[in-house]
Design an enzyme around this catalytic site. Structure first.
Site, mmCIF file in Angstrom:
data_model
loop_
_atom_site.group_PDB
_atom_site.id
_atom_site.type_symbol
_atom_site.label_atom_id
_atom_site.label_comp_id
_atom_site.label_asym_id
_atom_site.label_seq_id
_atom_site.Cartn_x
_atom_site.Cartn_y
_atom_site.Cartn_z
ATOM 1 N N ASP A 72 -73.788 40.837 -79.433
ATOM 2 C CA ASP A 72 -73.759 40.683 -80.889
ATOM 3 C C ASP A 72 -72.523 39.914 -81.322
ATOM 4 O O ASP A 72 -71.529 39.848 -80.609
ATOM 5 C CB ASP A 72 -73.806 42.049 -81.601
ATOM 6 N N GLU A 116 -71.572 45.982 -80.319
ATOM 7 C CA GLU A 116 -70.172 46.327 -80.063
ATOM 8 C C GLU A 116 -69.346 46.193 -81.332
ATOM 9 O O GLU A 116 -68.456 47.003 -81.602
ATOM 10 C CB GLU A 116 -69.590 45.424 -78.975
HETATM 11 ZN ZN LIG Z 1 -65.777 41.277 -78.909
#
Ligand SMILES: [Zn+2]
Length: 413
Positions: free
Chosen positions: A83, A178
Site C-alpha cells: 500500500d 502498513e
Molecule cells: Zn513504508
C-alpha cells in the site's frame, strides 16, 4: 559494486509505482481498499513466474512465498508493503527516471511550481551521477514501499536463478495496509514461519533500524448537558468548552511532535469532533521507553480528571489503547538479526546507521509477536508527498546487502 541489479530495480519500481494501491484508514475491509489486489495479484503471478514455491494470497490479504534452502541456517523472512500512504494523492502516478542526475534542481512536468533542490537536501546532493526516480508533480511516488517490493522481488528472482548461492530457507511476505497500521495480523507470524525477518521499508543507504516508538492511542469523550439555549441558565454544560479546556491544559510548548525530536516522546491530538452536547478528542501517545509512555497516559488522565472536577455534571472518559511496542525490548535478547544486517552492510563498505525510528513499522508488531524484525534501508526519500524520490543505486545497495546477509546466515551454522 557491479551494476547487475540496476535495470531490473528501475523497471520494477516504475511498473509497481504506476499501480494505485493506496490504503484507507476509514475503511473496515481487509485489505482496506480493493485496489491493493492489483499489486497483490500481480506479485502472485510474478512470484510463480520466477519459480518461487508455496505462493499464496492469504484471506487476510498477504502474499506469501518460499525460496527453498540451498544451505543451512535459520529461516529468514523479507517483507515489504504494497500500500501507499493515504496522506497525499496516489492516483495516476507517472514515475519518471532521471538517468545520471546532474546535481542541479529537479523540476516537475505536471507542476511547474514544484522544485526539489539539492541545496535543501545534502542527501540529494550526494547522489550526483545516480539514476533517480520521481513522480511527475501531482502525486506521491510510492517508493514507500514499492521500492521495498522491487528489492525483495529482485533478490528473489536472483536467488531462484542462482542455485549455487548457499542460503537458508527464505520466506517472502507482501503486506497490505502498513500505512494505516494494519499490515500485521495475529496469523502472519505463524504463517510466515521464520526465525527472524526484515522489513525493506527504511530511508538512507545504511539504515538498519531496530528501535521504534512504543505507541498507544487515546480517546477522550466529553458528555455535557444539552438544553435549549433559551432556557439553559444554570442547566447547560457545554462539552465544547470542556474539550477546549482539556486541549488547552495539555502541554503545548513541550511534548508535542512539533517541539520534540531524537529520543523524546510526545502527546499528539489527531482529531477533535463533536458539538455542545458531546465531544470526542483522539490522541496518539509516543515514547521510546514504556515508563515514559505510561507517564504520558497518566498526564492525559490527570488533565481529564482535573477538568472533570471543575464540572461534576459533565461525564469525561479517557480510554488508552495499546498500539505497538519498541522492537528493541525483544531484539536486545538476541541481536543476531541486527548483527547479520550490520555485517552485510560493512561487507559492501556501507556505514550502518541505526538511529531510532520516530514511528513504527510492520516489524514492530511482528517483533512483539515473536518474530524479531529489524528494518533495512531502501533509499526512499521525502515519502508521502510530491517530492518523493529514490536513487536506483541505493536500491541496488539494499539488494546486495540482503544477498550478502542470507549468505552470512548460511555460514553461521
Ligand atoms: Zn513504508
Amino acid at each position: 559494486m557491479e551494476r547487475i541489479f540496476d535495470q531490473e530495480l528501475e523497471d520494477r519500481l516504475v511498473r509497481y509505482a504506476a499501480i494505485d494501491s493506496q490504503s484507507d484508514e476509514t475503511s473496515t475491509a481487509t485489505p482496506s481498499t480493493a485496489i491493493q489486489f492489483g499489486m497483490l495479484n500481480l506479485l502472485v503471478a510474478e512470484l510463480q513466474e520466477i519459480g518461487a514455491e508455496e505462493v499464496v494470497l492469504t484471506e487476510y490479504g498477504v502474499v506469501l512465498a518460499t525460496i527453498p534452502a540451498t544451505g543451512t541456517g535459520p529461516a529468514i523472512g523479507f517483507l515489504a508493503h504494497v500500500d501507499t500512504a493515504p496522506q497525499f494523492n496516489a492516483t495516476g502516478v507517472k514515475p519518471r527516471v532521471i538517468k545520471g542526475y546532474d546535481g542541479g534542481d529537479i523540476t516537475y512536468p505536471d507542476n511547474p511550481a514544484l522544485v526539489l533542490s539539492p541545496r535543501k537536501s545534502p542527501y540529494l546532493a550526494s547522489k550526483k551521477g545516480d539514476d533517480l526516480i520521481t513522480a511527475s508533480g501531482l502525486t506521491l511516488l510510492g517508493a514507500d514501499d514499492k521500492a521495498g517490493v522491487a528489492i525483495v522481488m529482485t533478490l528473489a528472482r536472483h536467488l531462484l536463478a542462482s542455485p549455487g548461492i548457499k542460503h537458508p530457507k527464505i520466506r517472502l511476505a507482501f503486506t497490505p495496509d502498513e500505512e494505516i497500521g494494519r499490515g500485521v495480523g495475529e496469523q502472519l507470524p505463524k504463517d510466515l514461519g521464520v526465525d527472524f525477518a526484515y522489513t525493506l521499508d527504511g530511508g538512507d543507504a545504511g539504515e538498519i533500524v531496530y528501535e521504534s516508538f512504543s505507541a498507544d492511542r487515546a480517546v477522550v469523550t466529553v458528555k455535557g448537558v444539552s438544553i435549549h439555549p433559551g432556557w439553559a441558565k444554570e442547566k447547560m454544560v457545554n462539552a465544547a468548552h470542556l474539550a477546549a479546556k482539556i486541549v488547552q491544559t495539555l502541554p503545548q510548548a513541550t511534548m508535542t511532535p512539533e517541539t520534540t525530536d531524537g529520543r523524546e516522546g510526545f502527546i499528539h491530538i489527531t482529531d477533535m469532533n463533536g458539538g455542545s452536547s458531546e465531544m470526542e478528542i483522539k490522541l496518539i501517545l509516543r515514547d521510546f521507553e514504556l515508563d515514559g509512555l505510561t507517564a504520558k497516559g497518566d498526564l492525559l488522565k490527570k488533565v481529564c480528571e482535573a477538568v472533570q472536577a471543575s464540572e461534576p455534571r459533565a461525564e469525561i472518559a479517557c480510554e488508552i489503547i495499546p498500539q505497538y511496542r519498541n522492537m528493541r525490548y525483544w531484539l536486545e535478547n538476541d541481536m543476531t538479526p541486527v548483527e547479520l544486517a550490520l555485517a552485510a552492510c560493512k561487507a559492501h563498505g556501507i556505514e550502518p546507521i541505526s538511529a531510532p525510528i520516530r514511528g513504527g513499522t510492520d516489524g514492530s508488531r511482528l517483533t512483539e509477536f515473536g518474530v524479531p524484525t529489524p528494518n533495512i534501508f531502501t533509499g526512499m526519500q521525502n515519502v508521502h508527498g510530491p517530492l518523493e524520490w529514490i536513487s536506483v543505486q541505493d536500491m541496488a545497495k539494499a539488494t546486495e546487502v540482503c544477498l550478502t546477509l542470507v549468505q552470512l546466515a548460511a555460514e553461521q551454522r
